[in-house]
Design a protein around this motif. Structure first.
Motif, mmCIF file in Angstrom:
data_model
loop_
_atom_site.group_PDB
_atom_site.id
_atom_site.type_symbol
_atom_site.label_atom_id
_atom_site.label_comp_id
_atom_site.label_asym_id
_atom_site.label_seq_id
_atom_site.Cartn_x
_atom_site.Cartn_y
_atom_site.Cartn_z
ATOM 1 N N LEU A 69 0.807 -1.227 0.000
ATOM 2 C CA LEU A 69 0.000 0.000 0.000
ATOM 3 C C LEU A 69 0.839 1.275 0.000
ATOM 4 C CD1 LEU A 69 -2.836 -0.952 2.519
ATOM 5 C CD2 LEU A 69 -2.792 -1.187 0.022
ATOM 6 N N GLN A 70 2.094 1.170 0.392
ATOM 7 C CA GLN A 70 2.985 2.334 0.483
ATOM 8 C C GLN A 70 2.318 3.482 1.244
ATOM 9 O OE1 GLN A 70 6.122 2.443 -2.846
ATOM 10 N NE2 GLN A 70 4.183 2.611 -3.914
ATOM 11 N N SER A 71 1.830 3.165 2.435
ATOM 12 C CA SER A 71 1.110 4.144 3.256
ATOM 13 C C SER A 71 1.939 5.401 3.477
ATOM 14 C CB SER A 71 0.760 3.530 4.620
ATOM 15 O OG SER A 71 -0.094 2.426 4.453
ATOM 16 N N LYS A 72 1.279 6.540 3.392
ATOM 17 C CA LYS A 72 1.942 7.819 3.655
ATOM 18 C C LYS A 72 1.966 8.064 5.153
ATOM 19 C CE LYS A 72 0.860 9.778 -0.764
ATOM 20 N NZ LYS A 72 0.163 10.766 -1.555
ATOM 21 N N LEU A 73 3.087 8.555 5.632
ATOM 22 C CA LEU A 73 3.263 8.843 7.057
ATOM 23 C C LEU A 73 3.224 10.353 7.262
ATOM 24 C CD1 LEU A 73 6.040 6.204 7.776
ATOM 25 C CD2 LEU A 73 3.571 5.966 8.008
ATOM 26 N N SER A 74 2.062 10.921 7.010
ATOM 27 C CA SER A 74 1.902 12.377 7.031
ATOM 28 C C SER A 74 2.120 12.979 8.416
ATOM 29 C CB SER A 74 0.516 12.764 6.501
ATOM 30 O OG SER A 74 -0.486 12.083 7.227
ATOM 31 N N GLU A 75 1.846 12.236 9.478
ATOM 32 C CA GLU A 75 2.087 12.754 10.827
ATOM 33 C C GLU A 75 3.582 12.992 11.053
ATOM 34 O OE1 GLU A 75 -0.200 13.691 13.086
ATOM 35 O OE2 GLU A 75 -1.700 13.234 11.557
ATOM 36 N N LEU A 76 4.422 12.150 10.459
ATOM 37 C CA LEU A 76 5.868 12.358 10.570
ATOM 38 C C LEU A 76 6.314 13.545 9.720
ATOM 39 C CD1 LEU A 76 7.133 8.675 10.494
ATOM 40 C CD2 LEU A 76 6.756 10.132 12.472
ATOM 41 N N LEU A 79 6.532 16.947 11.451
ATOM 42 C CA LEU A 79 7.688 17.278 12.290
ATOM 43 C C LEU A 79 8.686 18.176 11.566
ATOM 44 C CD1 LEU A 79 8.479 13.830 13.933
ATOM 45 C CD2 LEU A 79 7.496 15.843 15.035
ATOM 46 N N ASN A 80 8.628 18.228 10.248
ATOM 47 C CA ASN A 80 9.617 18.965 9.472
ATOM 48 C C ASN A 80 9.157 20.410 9.251
ATOM 49 O OD1 ASN A 80 11.393 19.983 7.534
ATOM 50 N ND2 ASN A 80 11.724 17.954 6.688
ATOM 51 N N PRO A 81 9.810 21.379 9.884
ATOM 52 C CA PRO A 81 9.399 22.781 9.762
ATOM 53 C C PRO A 81 9.714 23.387 8.389
ATOM 54 C CG PRO A 81 11.432 22.647 10.999
ATOM 55 C CD PRO A 81 10.983 21.229 10.739
ATOM 56 N N ASN A 82 10.556 22.732 7.602
ATOM 57 C CA ASN A 82 10.928 23.255 6.290
ATOM 58 C C ASN A 82 9.910 22.899 5.213
ATOM 59 O OD1 ASN A 82 13.317 24.305 7.368
ATOM 60 N ND2 ASN A 82 14.338 22.334 7.104
ATOM 61 N N GLY A 83 8.858 22.212 5.590
ATOM 62 C CA GLY A 83 7.820 21.884 4.628
ATOM 63 C C GLY A 83 8.151 20.708 3.728
ATOM 64 N N LEU A 84 9.280 20.043 3.982
ATOM 65 C CA LEU A 84 9.613 18.878 3.184
ATOM 66 C C LEU A 84 8.733 17.716 3.618
ATOM 67 C CD1 LEU A 84 13.507 19.126 3.297
ATOM 68 C CD2 LEU A 84 11.996 19.852 1.457
ATOM 69 N N VAL A 85 8.037 17.126 2.680
ATOM 70 C CA VAL A 85 7.132 16.028 3.003
ATOM 71 C C VAL A 85 7.445 14.836 2.113
ATOM 72 C CG1 VAL A 85 5.275 17.514 3.829
ATOM 73 C CG2 VAL A 85 5.386 16.906 1.426
ATOM 74 N N GLY A 86 6.831 13.749 2.399
ATOM 75 C CA GLY A 86 7.019 12.588 1.539
ATOM 76 C C GLY A 86 7.367 11.328 2.288
#
Length: 164
Positions: A69-76, A79-86
């Motif tokens: 499913l390659q679940s997204k870990l959006s809660e983690l 934690l990144n204040p620079n807006g880097l997600v993924g």
């Protein structure tokens, strides 16, 4: 699925729920870093699938995929204040093959090979063998290329099931 007296194909599917927790509240840092000192908690569902072809209970070739499913870990990501997600789980692919050779009435040797990849990181190769005594006790040794030595010891609780 038994195709005839010597050939069979098996399938497996597993569902699971993982809980990921990060708590950096006890970390002491020299400069304030929200990434380290924050906390996050997330539950992520997942699926694994595998299939194996077996010939005469001696030759086995299998393929499996973890984290389908390659679940997204959006809660983690929060934690990144620079807006880097993924942050997400990545699929892991495994290809394995083995051959069980009868040494005598009580001992079998089973060499194997295993290839793992995510198609993102370098491919991992592993080779090894295990000895099976009286279809019940086993011991093995393997080598994961440039990574680790693998040791295995165990016993089959119901040996009649393992020979099917």
């Amino acid at each position: 699925l038994r195709m005839d007296n010597k050939n069979s194909l098996t399938f497996g599917l597993s569902g699971l729920i993982n809980q990921y927790i990060y708590d950096g509240s006890e970390i002491e840092v020299q400069s304030q870093d929200v990434t380290l000192t924050g906390s996050a908690k997330q539950v992520a569902p997942d699926l694994n699938f595998g299939m194996m072809y077996m010939y005469d209970n001696r030759v086995k070739v299998g393929i499996s995929v973890n984290q389908l499913l390659q679940s997204k870990l959006s809660e983690l990501d929060a934690l990144n204040p620079n807006g880097l997600v993924g942050n997400k789980l990545i699929r892991h692919y495994h290809l394995t093959a083995s051959y069980k050779a009868q040494v005598n009435r009580k001992l079998e040797i089973e060499p194997y090979t295993l290839v793992r990849t995510t198609f993102i990181n370098p491919i991992q190769f592993e080779i090894g063998a295990r000895g099976v005594f009286m279809d019940q006790y086993f011991v093995g040794l393997g080598y994961r290329y440039q990574d680790a030595v693998v040791g295995v010891i165990g016993m089959n609780i119901n040996p009649s099931l393992s020979s099917r």
